[in-house]
Design a protein around this motif. Structure first.
Motif, short mmCIF file in Angstrom:
data_model
loop_
_atom_site.label_atom_id
_atom_site.label_comp_id
_atom_site.label_asym_id
_atom_site.label_seq_id
_atom_site.Cartn_x
_atom_site.Cartn_y
_atom_site.Cartn_z
N LYS A 1 34.64 33.51 37.73
CA LYS A 1 33.87 34.69 38.12
C LYS A 1 34.65 35.95 37.77
CE LYS A 1 33.89 37.17 41.83
NZ LYS A 1 33.57 38.52 41.33
N ASN B 1 31.29 40.50 45.24
CA ASN B 1 32.40 39.92 46.01
C ASN B 1 31.97 38.70 46.81
OD1 ASN B 1 33.80 42.03 44.96
ND2 ASN B 1 33.84 43.24 46.85
N GLU C 1 49.89 51.73 46.25
CA GLU C 1 49.70 51.44 44.82
C GLU C 1 48.55 52.32 44.34
OE1 GLU C 1 48.85 47.32 42.37
OE2 GLU C 1 47.69 47.66 44.16
N THR D 1 42.38 41.38 49.22
CA THR D 1 41.45 40.29 48.92
C THR D 1 42.19 38.96 48.87
OG1 THR D 1 40.18 41.86 47.60
CG2 THR D 1 39.58 39.56 47.37
N TRP E 1 39.41 43.79 37.24
CA TRP E 1 38.77 44.59 36.17
C TRP E 1 39.76 45.28 35.25
CZ3 TRP E 1 40.84 49.19 37.41
CH2 TRP E 1 41.03 49.49 38.76
N ASN E 2 41.06 45.10 35.47
CA ASN E 2 41.99 45.88 34.63
C ASN E 2 42.30 45.21 33.30
OD1 ASN E 2 43.39 43.93 36.00
ND2 ASN E 2 45.13 45.22 36.51
N THR F 1 43.41 36.59 40.72
CA THR F 1 44.18 37.81 40.45
C THR F 1 43.38 38.99 41.00
OG1 THR F 1 45.10 36.84 38.45
CG2 THR F 1 45.32 39.21 38.68
N GLY F 2 44.03 39.79 41.81
CA GLY F 2 43.34 40.93 42.41
C GLY F 2 44.24 41.59 43.43
N SER F 3 43.62 42.27 44.38
CA SER F 3 44.42 43.05 45.34
C SER F 3 44.99 42.13 46.43
CB SER F 3 43.53 44.11 45.98
OG SER F 3 42.48 43.47 46.69
N GLU G 1 47.86 36.15 42.29
CA GLU G 1 48.60 37.21 41.60
C GLU G 1 48.05 38.53 42.13
OE1 GLU G 1 51.14 36.73 39.93
OE2 GLU G 1 51.00 34.70 39.13
N LEU G 2 48.86 39.24 42.90
CA LEU G 2 48.31 40.35 43.69
C LEU G 2 48.91 41.70 43.29
CD1 LEU G 2 48.31 38.38 47.08
CD2 LEU G 2 46.50 38.50 45.36
N GLY G 3 48.87 42.63 44.19
CA GLY G 3 49.28 44.00 43.86
C GLY G 3 50.78 44.17 43.77
N THR H 1 38.81 36.96 38.71
CA THR H 1 39.64 37.93 37.98
C THR H 1 39.30 39.38 38.34
OG1 THR H 1 38.06 37.79 36.15
CG2 THR H 1 40.03 36.41 35.99
N CYS I 1 49.03 45.90 37.47
CA CYS I 1 49.80 45.44 38.63
C CYS I 1 51.28 45.70 38.44
CB CYS I 1 49.53 43.96 38.88
SG CYS I 1 49.78 42.94 37.44
N GLY J 1 32.46 35.62 45.04
CA GLY J 1 33.87 35.22 45.09
C GLY J 1 34.15 34.44 46.37
P1 NAD Z 1 39.91 43.05 44.08
O1 NAD Z 1 40.79 42.24 44.96
O2 NAD Z 1 39.03 44.07 44.68
O3 NAD Z 1 38.93 42.10 43.25
C1 NAD Z 1 39.41 41.04 42.45
C2 NAD Z 1 38.34 39.98 42.33
O4 NAD Z 1 38.12 39.39 43.61
C3 NAD Z 1 36.99 40.49 41.86
O5 NAD Z 1 36.44 39.54 40.96
C4 NAD Z 1 36.19 40.54 43.14
O6 NAD Z 1 34.78 40.43 42.95
C5 NAD Z 1 36.73 39.35 43.89
N1 NAD Z 1 36.55 39.39 45.35
C6 NAD Z 1 36.39 40.46 46.15
N2 NAD Z 1 36.29 40.08 47.45
C7 NAD Z 1 36.41 38.74 47.47
C8 NAD Z 1 36.42 37.75 48.50
N3 NAD Z 1 36.30 38.08 49.79
N4 NAD Z 1 36.61 36.46 48.15
C9 NAD Z 1 36.78 36.12 46.86
N5 NAD Z 1 36.75 36.99 45.84
C10 NAD Z 1 36.58 38.30 46.13
O7 NAD Z 1 40.89 43.65 42.99
P2 NAD Z 1 40.53 44.65 41.81
O8 NAD Z 1 40.29 45.98 42.42
O9 NAD Z 1 39.51 44.04 40.92
O10 NAD Z 1 41.91 44.65 40.99
C11 NAD Z 1 42.94 45.52 41.26
C12 NAD Z 1 44.06 44.82 42.02
O11 NAD Z 1 44.47 43.66 41.32
C13 NAD Z 1 45.29 45.67 42.17
O12 NAD Z 1 45.80 45.58 43.47
C14 NAD Z 1 46.29 45.04 41.19
O13 NAD Z 1 47.63 45.29 41.48
C15 NAD Z 1 45.90 43.61 41.25
N6 NAD Z 1 46.31 42.90 40.03
C16 NAD Z 1 47.32 41.99 40.11
C17 NAD Z 1 47.77 41.35 38.99
C18 NAD Z 1 48.88 40.35 39.05
O14 NAD Z 1 49.01 39.55 38.14
N7 NAD Z 1 49.68 40.33 40.09
C19 NAD Z 1 47.15 41.60 37.77
C20 NAD Z 1 46.11 42.53 37.73
C21 NAD Z 1 45.69 43.17 38.87
#
Ligand code: NAD
Length: 477
Positions: A176, A208, A381, A231, A152-153, A226-228, A249-251, A150, A283, A211
């Motif tokens: 995680k 990371n 973004e 990633t 951090w937002n 869920t993240g960028s 679920e990404l950016g 997951t 997001c 992850g």
């Molecule tokens: P991030 O991708 O940097 O990190 C997300 C998670 O992935 C963290 O727990 C991180 O430790 C982990 N991670 C990092 N590198 C990894 C790897 N190589 N393998 C596996 N896990 C890894 O994202 P962030 O900065 O925490 O969150 C912001 C982003 O999330 C924005 O782009 C936002 O748009 C997106 N987001 C999307 C949604 C959605 O539902 N589409 C919801 C919330 C946030």
């Protein structure tokens, strides 16, 4: 017996239902003060291994329970979150920064609602054929161990969106949280120890790299991430090692289109919150606001007037509307975009000046007046409280501009001629489109991105089904 949980200390991992502490730790920081608030255990490969093996072992009995039995556990989990709601709200504000009385409360309320409603969802078996000769049945079978990662937002809600359907469908989990916001998730693991059999929900903390170990692990059968987008691509690559199922679920770079018949004064408040809620760290925040030239000046004037009434500050203060940026890395990224806005001489209608003397990662509400379509603030973004307001006069052109992005998460259209608004909405390339409303979610509403905003669905029976394999049985009569 229900034991008392301390929410201000003892942040431990949950592995096989037990508390795990580590000598190796990292710091959690309050983004409103930059003070260190807790030491967080750093999981080793061996810790992950134990978590995965315990989840794998208990899968045999957990997956054999009936959906009604699992639903009861999940309902109780919702009740337990409700019992600790006030404490979790305070902790969420402390580690994430969002205002306690608004953002943190909404996040907890929605999480509790999700547990209670998803506990009632069922993937019923389907009889596809029933003839004199044979029967064809479609079943949904759980996958095994799910790895959940997951950001951090919205650390609590986005975690619950994974835990609840995954467990409901009969899987077990290793979760995680982001290293920037691990505290609520670690406490949720502790709460889960009171509710679930050992090993059903494990929570491990780390950076990371942890992850990546999760995405590579051969005994993990699915990743819910869920993240960028950047990633997400790495997750997809390393999940290929054992053909893990993935939901990403990404950016997003969501656009809103305001039609010339809209009333600026009555709209700006809704659109402000849709763009700046959670300080833009969302997001599906509106990240590009296209306004028809006939009402552009009036709209910008009203938006700036409303935005001036907003208080940015410590989320613990009841008069705070918007908290800080959650972490230093993101704060620097947002400041870098602000610098680019200034270096390229874009018109700043409000904000733009960061007070670096003040502690905390605070960025003022910033509105950029009609920047060029190829500027960074339009293309990227920002994930902070900066919004470009853009002028248009031709509908084909605005749709072209709205869709000219690798993202496709959501979008919205606003105006009095609802049929016309709907006709434009149908042309927006994204997973969700709203007309004259925004950010409506539900346990029964599928949510997922198109293009590079995602892969798969969360929420609804479609989301539940993503935590299963489809299995077909055929019987000759
Ligand atoms: P991030 O991708 O940097 O990190 C997300 C998670 O992935 C963290 O727990 C991180 O430790 C982990 N991670 C990092 N590198 C990894 C790897 N190589 N393998 C596996 N896990 C890894 O994202 P962030 O900065 O925490 O969150 C912001 C982003 O999330 C924005 O782009 C936002 O748009 C997106 N987001 C999307 C949604 C959605 O539902 N589409 C919801 C919330 C946030």
């Amino acid at each position: 017996m229900i034991k008392t949980i301390a929410f201000d200390k003892d942040f431990t991992m949950t592995i096989n239902g037990k508390s795990v502490v580590k000598e190796q730790t990292f710091n959690a920081v309050n983004p409103a003060t930059e003070e260190i608030i807790a030491s967080v255990p750093e999981a080793s490969k061996d810790d992950l291994e134990q978590a995965v093996q315990s989840a794998k072992t208990v899968f045999k009995t957990w997956s054999n329970k009936t959906p009604d039995e699992r639903g009861e556990y999940i309902y109780k989990f919702g009740e337990a979150l409700d019992r600790y709601k006030e404490e979790l709200m305070s902790l969420l504000t402390l580690e994430q920064g969002k205002p306690r009385h608004s953002g943190a409360k909404i996040e907890l309320d929605m999480s509790i609602q999700w547990c209670k409603e998803v506990s009632q969802q069922r993937l019923d078996l389907e009889i596809i054929e029933d003839t004199e000769q044979h029967v064809v049945e479609k079943h949904y079978t759980p996958l095994g161990v799910v790895g959940a990662i997951t950001p951090w937002n919205f650390p609590v809600l986005l975690g619950v969106w994974k835990i609840v359907p995954a467990l409901m469908a009969g899987n077990t989990m290793v979760m995680k949280p982001s290293p920037y916001t691990p505290l609520c998730t670690l406490k949720i693991g502790e709460i889960a120890r009171e509710v679930f059999p050992d090993g059903v929900l494990n929570v491990v903390s780390g950076g990371n790299e942890l992850g990546q170990w999760i995405t590579e692990h051969p005994d993990i059968n699915k990743i819910s991430f869920t993240g960028s987008t950047a990633t997400g691509k790495k997750v997809m690559a390393s999940a290929s090692t054992n053909l893990k199922r993935i939901t990403l679920e990404l950016g997003g770079n969501d656009a809103a289109i305001v039609l010339p018949d809209a009333d600026p004064k009555s709209l700006v408040e809704d659109l402000f919150w849709a763009a700046y809620g959670n300080s833009g760290q969302w997001c599906i925040a509106i990240k590009r606001l296209y306004v028809h030239e006939e009402i552009y000046d009036e709209f910008l004037y009203e938006l700036v007037a409303f935005a001036k009434s907003i208080n940015v500050g410590n989320g613990n203060n009841p008069s705070t509307d918007l908290g800080p940026i959650q972490n230093k890395m993101q704060y620097e990224k947002v400041k870098n975009i602000l610098e680019d806005i200034k270096d390229t001489n874009l018109n700043i209608a409000l904000g733009g000046e960061v007070d670096d003397e003040q502690p905390g990662y605070f960025i003022p509400v910033t509105i950029v007046d009609n920047p060029p379509e190829d500027s960074r603030i339009v293309k990227e973004e920002p994930f902070g409280p900066i919004l470009p307001v853009l002028k248009y006069n031709d509908y084909d052109d605005v749709i072209e501009r709205v869709n000219n992005t690798p993202f496709g998460l959501a979008g919205s259209v606003w105006g009095k001629d609802v049929e016309f608004a709907k006709s434009l909405a149908r042309k927006i390339e994204s997973g969700t489109v709203w007309v004259n409303e925004i950010h409506i979610h539900g346990t029964h509403i599928p949510f997922g991105g198109h293009k590079q905003s995602g892969f798969g669905i969360e929420n609804s029976l479609d989301g539940l089904a993503e935590f299963t394999n489809t299995k077909v049985y055929m019987f000759k009569k």
